[in-house]
Design a protein around this motif. Sequence first.
Motif, PDB file in Angstrom:
ATOM      1  N   THR A 481      47.540  37.933  24.483  1.00 19.29           N
ATOM      2  CA  THR A 481      47.790  37.686  25.907  1.00 19.29           C
ATOM      3  C   THR A 481      46.540  37.316  26.697  1.00 19.29           C
ATOM      4  OG1 THR A 481      47.556  40.058  26.371  1.00 19.29           O
ATOM      5  CG2 THR A 481      49.781  39.228  25.936  1.00 19.29           C
ATOM      6  N   LYS A 482      45.413  37.931  26.352  1.00 16.56           N
ATOM      7  CA  LYS A 482      44.133  37.703  27.057  1.00 16.56           C
ATOM      8  C   LYS A 482      44.322  37.727  28.579  1.00 16.56           C
ATOM      9  CE  LYS A 482      41.995  35.072  23.273  1.00 16.56           C
ATOM     10  NZ  LYS A 482      41.059  36.130  22.886  1.00 16.56           N
ATOM     11  N   CYS A 483      44.867  38.828  29.046  1.00 17.78           N
ATOM     12  CA  CYS A 483      45.244  38.935  30.460  1.00 17.78           C
ATOM     13  C   CYS A 483      44.075  39.178  31.398  1.00 17.78           C
ATOM     14  CB  CYS A 483      46.254  40.063  30.642  1.00 17.78           C
ATOM     15  SG  CYS A 483      47.914  39.648  30.081  1.00 17.78           S
ATOM     16  N   ARG A 484      43.077  39.931  30.939  1.00 18.59           N
ATOM     17  CA  ARG A 484      42.060  40.378  31.883  1.00 18.59           C
ATOM     18  C   ARG A 484      41.274  39.228  32.492  1.00 18.59           C
ATOM     19  NH1 ARG A 484      38.648  43.957  34.200  1.00 18.59           N
ATOM     20  NH2 ARG A 484      36.548  43.121  34.380  1.00 18.59           N
ATOM     21  N   ARG A 485      41.049  39.343  33.796  1.00 19.06           N
ATOM     22  CA  ARG A 485      40.127  38.448  34.496  1.00 19.06           C
ATOM     23  C   ARG A 485      39.244  39.278  35.411  1.00 19.06           C
ATOM     24  NH1 ARG A 485      45.229  36.652  37.243  1.00 19.06           N
ATOM     25  NH2 ARG A 485      45.258  37.587  39.340  1.00 19.06           N
ATOM     26  N   ALA A 486      38.049  38.808  35.639  1.00 18.69           N
ATOM     27  CA  ALA A 486      37.093  39.558  36.468  1.00 18.69           C
ATOM     28  C   ALA A 486      37.492  39.518  37.939  1.00 18.69           C
ATOM     29  CB  ALA A 486      35.699  38.977  36.296  1.00 18.69           C
ATOM     30  N   PRO A 487      37.200  40.577  38.679  1.00 15.27           N
ATOM     31  CA  PRO A 487      37.441  40.533  40.129  1.00 15.27           C
ATOM     32  C   PRO A 487      36.525  39.522  40.793  1.00 15.27           C
ATOM     33  CG  PRO A 487      36.197  42.498  39.540  1.00 15.27           C
ATOM     34  CD  PRO A 487      36.600  41.855  38.256  1.00 15.27           C
TER      35      PRO A 487
END
Length: 489
Positions: A481-487
């Motif tokens: 999924t590679k969901c994480r993104r930086a704030p």
Amino acid sequence: MNDPKLIVLESWLIEATVDEIQAKLTSGDLTSSELVRMYLHRIAKIDQSGPKLNSILEVNPEALHIARRLDQERELKGVRGPLHGIPVVIKDNIDTHDKMHTSAGSLALKESIAPKDAHIVKQLREAGAIILGKTNLTEWANFMTVGMKNGYSSRGGQVLNPYGPGTFDVGGSSAGTGAAIAANLATIGIGTETSGSILSPSSQNSLVGIKPTVGLVSRTGIIPISHSQDTAGPMARTVKDAALLLNVLSSADEKDPITLSCVDHDIDYTDCINGGWVRLNEINIGIQDKIIEYLDEEKQTIIKNAIESLKETGVQIKHDVKVPSMGEKWDINVMLYEFKTNLNAYLSNLDSQVEVRTLKDVIDFNWMHEDRTLKYGQSLLIDSEKTSGRLTDSEYLNSLEQDIYFSKAAGIDQLFKDENLDIIVSPNNYGAMLPAKAGYPSITVPCGYTKAGEPVGITFTGSAYSEPLLIYVAYTFEQATKCRRAPQF
């Protein structure tokens, strides 16, 4: 930041993994001293000004000196391991015998210097990690009062969620660690959990959080709530980074007998990310759909889409599973009794210059300084003090027996047996209570964001010492999924 090299490196630093940083350190393109300087710059820019996340309670005044020493050691002797020269932040209820304090966010302990390092801090130092600083938290690890806002402490103030400062819940009680790692103020971090305190801030800050089996990680030198449930654990931006950190934290400790019950402290959890001992189609996962219904419609959709992505990896999914004992009348008597006993023991071993020596002293201190200490009250401290503190009382023993039986044999174990399951799934930390009472492990992974940008996590829970399986499934899901993104600031 004035150094042109560091200005360039800072843009690369965002979301860099332990492996990527080690590659830069090995090639000579980066030193640990420079890495620490970059993180200190970001703390100044993001945490103490700008959005003012307020996640870092103290910076280690020796961090740069330690980094320089580790740079020299790298050059002269080689590296100790994957965490050599890697900055880590730790929650302010974990003892460090250095120039930093350990206070659990309480003004009553704001001047307390721990008499020795916690066992896990000793492990981190031996692995070559740099203790960059202490993180703010929900005071007394969220066992001070009912209704305290997540991430608030009288010593440190309010931690903000980097994805929506002042808008989104930052999660508790390891809020400072969650916000700091999400905002790239350190490479990796340590939280502690009694019931949801790693899983909650990890989910709310789009992190991977591992709440280990009670017994895998030493509790020695950590300001306690409940010896039946307490554990420290990794908080990181990727599953592999969390696994690397768990490798260091997992250790037998003669001063913590429960760690001696662990069959194998020498597992390399990074070897587990690719499986090999089990195929994905042999893993049976149960979905607690009723718990998902507690979410609003938008978050339900995110979780349901995540489950579909999980299904596409090849695991076997079974819906509408329910822990048989979920409807029992649960209480917090075990925590109330154990908190008083454990805290009194902890306080009695502090330096004689620390004025508070008992839970009652803490309560009295708060009354004397209520304008600064009692913004939300101290109802749980008072309720704990009302107990006898004797772990022979029938009220305590009956609750302890109920917690153990209905969370394990008549709870999660029964569900796994009846439904032939290996793992159960829940959103965020909504299913944290039962595995917490059972002492069973969970791992949460980012699975999406609302339209407003609030992170949502999916949590996998297994039986005792099932961390290898949980890490395998969590890593498989993460890579699919590679969901994480930086704030964004």
